[in-house]
Design a protein around this motif. Sequence first.
Motif, PDB file in Angstrom:
ATOM      1  N   ALA A  26      10.254   0.172   2.076  1.00 31.42           N
ATOM      2  CA  ALA A  26       8.795   0.183   2.251  1.00 31.42           C
ATOM      3  C   ALA A  26       8.227   1.270   1.356  1.00 31.42           C
ATOM      4  CB  ALA A  26       8.410   0.424   3.709  1.00 31.42           C
ATOM      5  N   TRP A  28       4.202   3.306   0.312  1.00 33.04           N
ATOM      6  CA  TRP A  28       2.786   3.507   0.606  1.00 33.04           C
ATOM      7  C   TRP A  28       2.130   4.146  -0.606  1.00 33.04           C
ATOM      8  CZ3 TRP A  28       6.919   4.190   3.655  1.00 33.04           C
ATOM      9  CH2 TRP A  28       6.956   3.488   4.866  1.00 33.04           C
ATOM     10  N   GLU A 196      -2.267   2.573   1.305  1.00 33.50           N
ATOM     11  CA  GLU A 196      -2.154   1.117   1.339  1.00 33.50           C
ATOM     12  C   GLU A 196      -0.676   0.752   1.211  1.00 33.50           C
ATOM     13  OE1 GLU A 196      -4.509  -1.041   1.815  1.00 33.50           O
ATOM     14  OE2 GLU A 196      -6.248   0.304   1.691  1.00 33.50           O
ATOM     15  N   PRO A 197      -0.254  -0.358   1.810  1.00 36.89           N
ATOM     16  CA  PRO A 197       1.150  -0.752   1.656  1.00 36.89           C
ATOM     17  C   PRO A 197       1.472  -1.101   0.213  1.00 36.89           C
ATOM     18  CG  PRO A 197      -0.116  -2.499   2.728  1.00 36.89           C
ATOM     19  CD  PRO A 197      -1.015  -1.304   2.655  1.00 36.89           C
ATOM     20  N   PRO A 200       5.853  -5.621  -1.340  1.00 41.02           N
ATOM     21  CA  PRO A 200       7.047  -5.958  -0.551  1.00 41.02           C
ATOM     22  C   PRO A 200       8.232  -6.230  -1.461  1.00 41.02           C
ATOM     23  CG  PRO A 200       5.499  -7.804  -0.594  1.00 41.02           C
ATOM     24  CD  PRO A 200       4.799  -6.648  -1.238  1.00 41.02           C
ATOM     25  N   ASN A 205       8.978  -4.314   3.823  1.00 38.21           N
ATOM     26  CA  ASN A 205       7.636  -3.954   3.386  1.00 38.21           C
ATOM     27  C   ASN A 205       6.977  -3.058   4.425  1.00 38.21           C
ATOM     28  OD1 ASN A 205       7.518  -6.803   4.757  1.00 38.21           O
ATOM     29  ND2 ASN A 205       5.481  -5.931   5.041  1.00 38.21           N
ATOM     30  N   GLU A 207       4.079  -1.681   6.930  1.00 35.04           N
ATOM     31  CA  GLU A 207       3.068  -2.197   7.844  1.00 35.04           C
ATOM     32  C   GLU A 207       2.501  -0.995   8.596  1.00 35.04           C
ATOM     33  OE1 GLU A 207       3.578  -4.611  11.793  1.00 35.04           O
ATOM     34  OE2 GLU A 207       3.470  -6.051  10.113  1.00 35.04           O
ATOM     35  N   GLY A 208       1.241  -0.671   8.341  1.00 32.72           N
ATOM     36  CA  GLY A 208       0.690   0.541   8.914  1.00 32.72           C
ATOM     37  C   GLY A 208       1.427   1.751   8.369  1.00 32.72           C
ATOM     38  N   ALA A 212       7.650  -2.875   8.485  1.00 29.44           N
ATOM     39  CA  ALA A 212       7.366  -4.076   9.266  1.00 29.44           C
ATOM     40  C   ALA A 212       8.604  -4.504  10.041  1.00 29.44           C
ATOM     41  CB  ALA A 212       6.910  -5.206   8.349  1.00 29.44           C
TER      42      ALA A 212
END
Length: 228
Positions: A26, A28, A196-197, A200, A205, A207-208, A212
């Motif tokens: 993941a 950000w 922002e993400p 993926p 990926n 998520e928040g 995820a």
Amino acid sequence: MSYPVKAEQGGTVRTVVLARAPEPVASWVWDLDDVSSGGLQPALETAARMAAVLSGHGLLEPDGLEWGWFAVGRGGIGIRTTLSLPTVEPDSTELARKVLQCRPVGFEAAHPTSIIVTGYGEWHDEEGSPRKQSRLVELSVVPNQMGPGAEVSVFHDIWGDCDFQGHPHPELYKRNAPRLAAALKELDDLLGVACEPGEPTYFGNAEGYGVAPADLIDGLGPDLTDRL
């Protein structure tokens, strides 16, 4: 996912080595266009401020920088440079000068691309014992005059609810994922911009402020070990 390591006198000991994916599990990203000026020195100053937050959560103790080079009109030149950081906090002006002094001979017009802050971070095993891991969390900044930005990436399965084989590991998840989430929230506050993400990948990926959750089938997530 981790691997057992043999002790010198036989038997096994608990491993301190984590499997690392070749792509982020993941990431950000922060668009800093409205809150930071472009250029090398502002990017290094942003990196230092962000690294201090990650260090406060035990996720990144910086020990070096790594970056590539590009030349206007020809793109990347295929050369990567590493620079060890001093033990004391470097002055951003002096550090920017050192980065530019590393410019490859024969490419006088080359500029540094995305700069990665390297170092060790601390993760917690299922018993709560702290373990050191190189590049546990990667921080990168873009010294672009047209669009400064930053990114935090993770490459290990401890941040998600399943390991790379698809087995749920709730204890590892509970001991590590909240620490990462807290750091990302603090970075939002520091930068004044919400993350922002990132893109993926095969391995997951964002998520928040976390990874995820895996899609479970019969209690198991996907087995991703074919690309490790």
